[in-house]
Scaffold this active site. Structure first.
Site, PDB file in Angstrom:
ATOM      1  N   GLU A 160     -60.839  -8.908 -11.223  1.00 14.35           N
ATOM      2  CA  GLU A 160     -60.844  -8.257 -12.541  1.00 14.35           C
ATOM      3  C   GLU A 160     -62.087  -8.606 -13.362  1.00 14.35           C
ATOM      4  OE1 GLU A 160     -57.104  -9.130 -14.472  1.00 14.35           O
ATOM      5  OE2 GLU A 160     -56.119  -7.514 -13.395  1.00 14.35           O
ATOM      6  N   GLU A 315     -52.523  -4.684  -7.878  1.00 12.14           N
ATOM      7  CA  GLU A 315     -51.547  -5.530  -8.568  1.00 12.14           C
ATOM      8  C   GLU A 315     -50.646  -4.675  -9.438  1.00 12.14           C
ATOM      9  OE1 GLU A 315     -53.034  -8.591 -11.125  1.00 12.14           O
ATOM     10  OE2 GLU A 315     -54.555  -9.226  -9.685  1.00 12.14           O
TER      11      GLU A 315
HETATM   12  C1  GLA Z   1     -54.071  -9.930 -13.801  1.00  7.88           C
HETATM   13  C2  GLA Z   1     -54.683 -10.938 -12.852  1.00  7.88           C
HETATM   14  C3  GLA Z   1     -53.685 -11.750 -12.107  1.00  7.88           C
HETATM   15  C4  GLA Z   1     -52.546 -12.144 -13.006  1.00  7.88           C
HETATM   16  C5  GLA Z   1     -51.915 -10.908 -13.599  1.00  7.88           C
HETATM   17  C6  GLA Z   1     -50.712 -11.199 -14.454  1.00  7.88           C
HETATM   18  O1  GLA Z   1     -53.870  -8.695 -13.295  1.00  7.88           O
HETATM   19  O2  GLA Z   1     -55.572 -10.347 -11.940  1.00  7.88           O
HETATM   20  O3  GLA Z   1     -54.334 -12.902 -11.605  1.00  7.88           O
HETATM   21  O4  GLA Z   1     -53.022 -12.973 -14.013  1.00  7.88           O
HETATM   22  O5  GLA Z   1     -52.872 -10.287 -14.405  1.00  7.88           O
HETATM   23  O6  GLA Z   1     -50.132 -10.024 -14.954  1.00  7.88           O
END
Ligand code: GLA
Length: 708
Positions: A160, A315
């Protein structure tokens, strides 16, 4: 060195397509013994891929240059033996404590000049050559060791980018910004012109005088802000590319990094050219009625970033997150339903954060595939059930979604809008989402298009709030209309050109061939305010009435107009659309049809909604931000002119066609009865011959049958 690679190689050996299912897997948080149990549970759940080592830098390199890969070796081997593929992270999203202590310049500095420290994550200055060197070294060591390992099917660079820290204001960043500006502008005069530095004595004599837009006494220079946004996106991309290059020296496996929907600071359209598969992290608010709409929006966007190629949902969560003020759970069935919805919109992988719920740390109360209560948790049967569903859908992999309706988005315009001290608030992606929602509710999958996309062939293109507009894009939209597309444009569009200069002679005039309008002035309603005067004693002020005492803008639909007739068809009694936020003074050319006028205050009687035929298509303009009924009416009008015919479905049901599969998704709380459905429901193996009942929050996926 660049070697050929193919996303197909993320599938199992032998090229059998797999719709991947899995999660972030963080064994470094657990004792070694848990691995065997995890793998047994993964097999039970039908997990096919896990993302490993995302936050493992401190374990993999506990001291500068000392690498400890033994545990990772064991994990990767065990996963491989179990037939589970690995999406191997480069582990660089959270540097170890020693890096920041030895090299404080790797830590980011905020706009206010505060250097952020170790103890959370993403404490990175993207311009730091030291960070880039160390992160590329780790990526290289990992690729050297695992780059040809048969379990490793995908590389996951960092995590991210830009989340938490999208910009750094340190001296290293300032020097890098100056270099970036020297590339962009041949001379300092060009920069002075582009930034309008004649204003407030901001002129620069040389590039050496230019800094980052750090804390200033009043408004910063909008040109400098917009360029700093572009620069910051580019610097993060350079970090990604440095690691990607390091990996490519040793590995042919596809490489990606995970995006976050339409995250404003990072120009994902530009980035999408550099990832082998677009991947997304997405967490719609579970208790919102708009969660399914949100899932559709981000999925349509991800598919479109890759020009229609399937994407990976990298995710999501099985249930609640831990980072909202109130963290509601997903209702039973929603995890499965929205996962299938993502597949319908183009996902070839459904991955979650995370595999096993943490017992310590900031994400202890974030749900996971294996929750604190383990197999007894009510989530577990749904986790296993989804694994079965996705296995049944493997033939979907690689297939495409066709969309007739497109939504135009431009990161560069967003950078200008966020930087401009504009006539009204910057509502970020609100208008894009609202218009996408209108198309979603009407049953259309939507392609998101960008200034460099091929606009030909769409029946309807919606252009919400394109604040900064280039002449080239204006010409492309006009050409599309000439060729038969219905184009809907909304205020405020074409206020700046693509260099950030205000348009003179009427905003949006570059679209006048398409729309036949020019915007003379923006007006904003005053908005609802607390009572400011007491008429019993404030004898002067009580007689003054500012225009627009609420946020709403009244609209009167022209009786008997095409819009009026469309509204009649939508509902009885016929909806009366309202606007809000914007009200513009329009100058019209002769052949423009007025569909509605403003009805309030000084603008009463001025055109609010217009239409002009343009070649084989046409251009509709909305000089205000329409409510849902107004947007729906304009879309239906365009749809009728474009001869589009959306499916008739019961309330709550979404239908999406992907390749030879029809996904029927009942998002509603009641069972839905559908007729005219034919095919094999691949989730149940049953044949459907007309009538189909979908229980609440459930889906069917029908496959065309050869002999049907
Ligand atoms: C983000 C991060 C993860 C985690 C999630 C929690 O998407 O990439 O590592 O912290 O949020 O929702």
């Amino acid at each position: 060195m660049t070697r050929p690679h193919s996303i197909l190689s993320t599938s199992t050996p032998g090229g059998v397509p797999v719709l991947h299912y899995g999660a972030d897997y963080n064994p470094e948080q657990w004792p070694d013994e848990i691995l065997a149990e995890d793998i047994a549970l993964m097999r039970e759940a039908g997990v096919t891929m896990v993302s490993v080592a995302i936050f493992a830098w401190a374990e993999l390199e506990p001291r500068d240059g000392e690498f400890t890969f033994e545990r990772l070796d064991t994990v990767i081997e065990a996963l491989h033996e179990a037939g589970i593929a690995v999406d191997l992270a480069t582990a660089t999203a959270s540097p170890p404590a020693w890096l920041g202590l030895a090299y404080p310049e790797t830590l980011p500095v905020t706009r206010e000049g505060v250097r952020l420290g170790h103890g959370s994550r993403q404490h990175i200055c993207p311009s730091s050559p030291v960070f880039r060197r160390y992160s590329a070294r780790l990526a290289s060591r990992l690729a050297e060791r695992y780059g040809t390992h048969p379990a490793v099917r995908l590389w996951h660079v960092s995590n991210e980018y830009g989340n938490h820290v999208a910009r750094c204001y340190c001296e290293t960043s300032a020097a890098a910004f100056r270099d970036w500006l020297r590339e962009r502008y041949a001379t300092i005069e060009e920069l002075n012109e582009a930034w309008g530095t004649a204003f407030w004595s901001q002129r620069y004599d040389s590039f050496d005088e230019v800094g980052v837009p750090a804390a200033t006494p009043s408004f910063p220079n909008p040109g400098q802000e917009a360029d700093f946004s572009r620069f910051s996106s580019d610097e993060l991309l350079a970090c990604y590319l440095a690691e990607k290059e390091a990996i490519r020296e040793h590995s042919n496996v596809p490489i990606t990094t995970n995006f976050m929907a339409d995250f404003p600071p990072v120009n994902y359209r530009e980035w999408a050219r550099h990832v082998d598969v677009v991947t997304d992290d997405s967490y719609p608010e579970p208790v919102s009625q708009l969660a399914a709409r949100e899932a559709a929006y981000v999925s349509d966007l991800m598919r479109s970033l890759g020009d229609g190629r399937p994407f990976y949902l990298m995710e999501q969560t099985t249930s609640a997150v831990q980072w909202r003020e109130r963290n509601s759970r997903k209702r039973p069935g929603v995890f499965t339903l929205q996962s299938l919805q993502r597949v319908a919109h183009g996902a070839d992988a459904i991955m979650q954060f995370q595999w096993r719920q943490s017992v310590r740390g900031a994400e202890t109360f974030h749900s996971a595939m294996v929750s604190h209560s383990g197999r007894e948790s009510t989530i577990w049967p749904e986790v296993v059930g989804l694994g079965h569903d996705l296995a049944a859908l493997s033939d979907v992999v690689g297939s495409r979604v066709h969309a007739d309706v497109a939504l135009l988005m431009d990161w560069d315009s967003r950078f200008h809008r966020a930087s401009a001290i504009g006539p009204g608030p910057d509502r970020g992606d609100a208008a894009l989402r609202a218009w996408h929602g209108t198309a979603f509710e009407r049953g259309y999958p939507v392609d998101v298009v960008f200034p460099d996309s091929d606009l030909r062939g769409y029946r309807v293109i919606i252009v919400p709030e394109l604040f900064a507009l280039s002449a080239d894009l204006a010409a492309a939209l006009t050409d599309a209309a000439h060729a038969g597309t219905q184009v809907i444009v909304t205020a405020p569009t074409g206020v700046l050109d693509d260099t950030g200069r205000a348009i003179e002679g009427g905003y949006a005039s570059m679209l006048s061939d398409l729309l036949g309008i020019r915007v003379l002035e923006h007006r904003l309603p005053a908005g609802a305010r607390p009572r400011e005067v007491d008429p019993r004693v404030d004898t002067i002020s009580a007689h003054i009435h500012p225009a627009g005492a609420t946020d709403e803008v009244g609209i009167e639909v022209v009786p008997g107009s095409a819009l009026d007739r469309t509204l009649e068809r939508i509902a009885h009694p016929k909806p009366a659309p309202r606007g809000s936020l914007w009200a513009e003074e329009l100058a019209l050319e002769d052949d423009v049809e007025v569909l509605a006028t403003f009805s309030d205050d000084d603008l009463a009687g001025w055109p609010a909604l217009t239409y002009r035929p343009c070649g084989a298509g046409g251009g509709t303009y909305a000089a205000t931000d329409l409510d849902a009924a107004g947007r729906a009416a304009l879309l239906r009008l365009a749809e009728a002119r474009a001869r589009l015919c959306p499916p008739e479905l019961p309330g709550g049901v979404e239908s999406v066609r992907r390749g030879e599969f029809t996904f029927l998704l009942n998002h509603g709380e009641r069972a839905a009865e559908l007729s005219g459905q034919v095919g094999l429901n691949v989730l149940t193996g049953t044949r459907v011959t007309g009538h189909l009942v979908l229980p609440p929050r459930s889906a069917a996926v029908l496959r065309e049958e050869e002999d049907a």
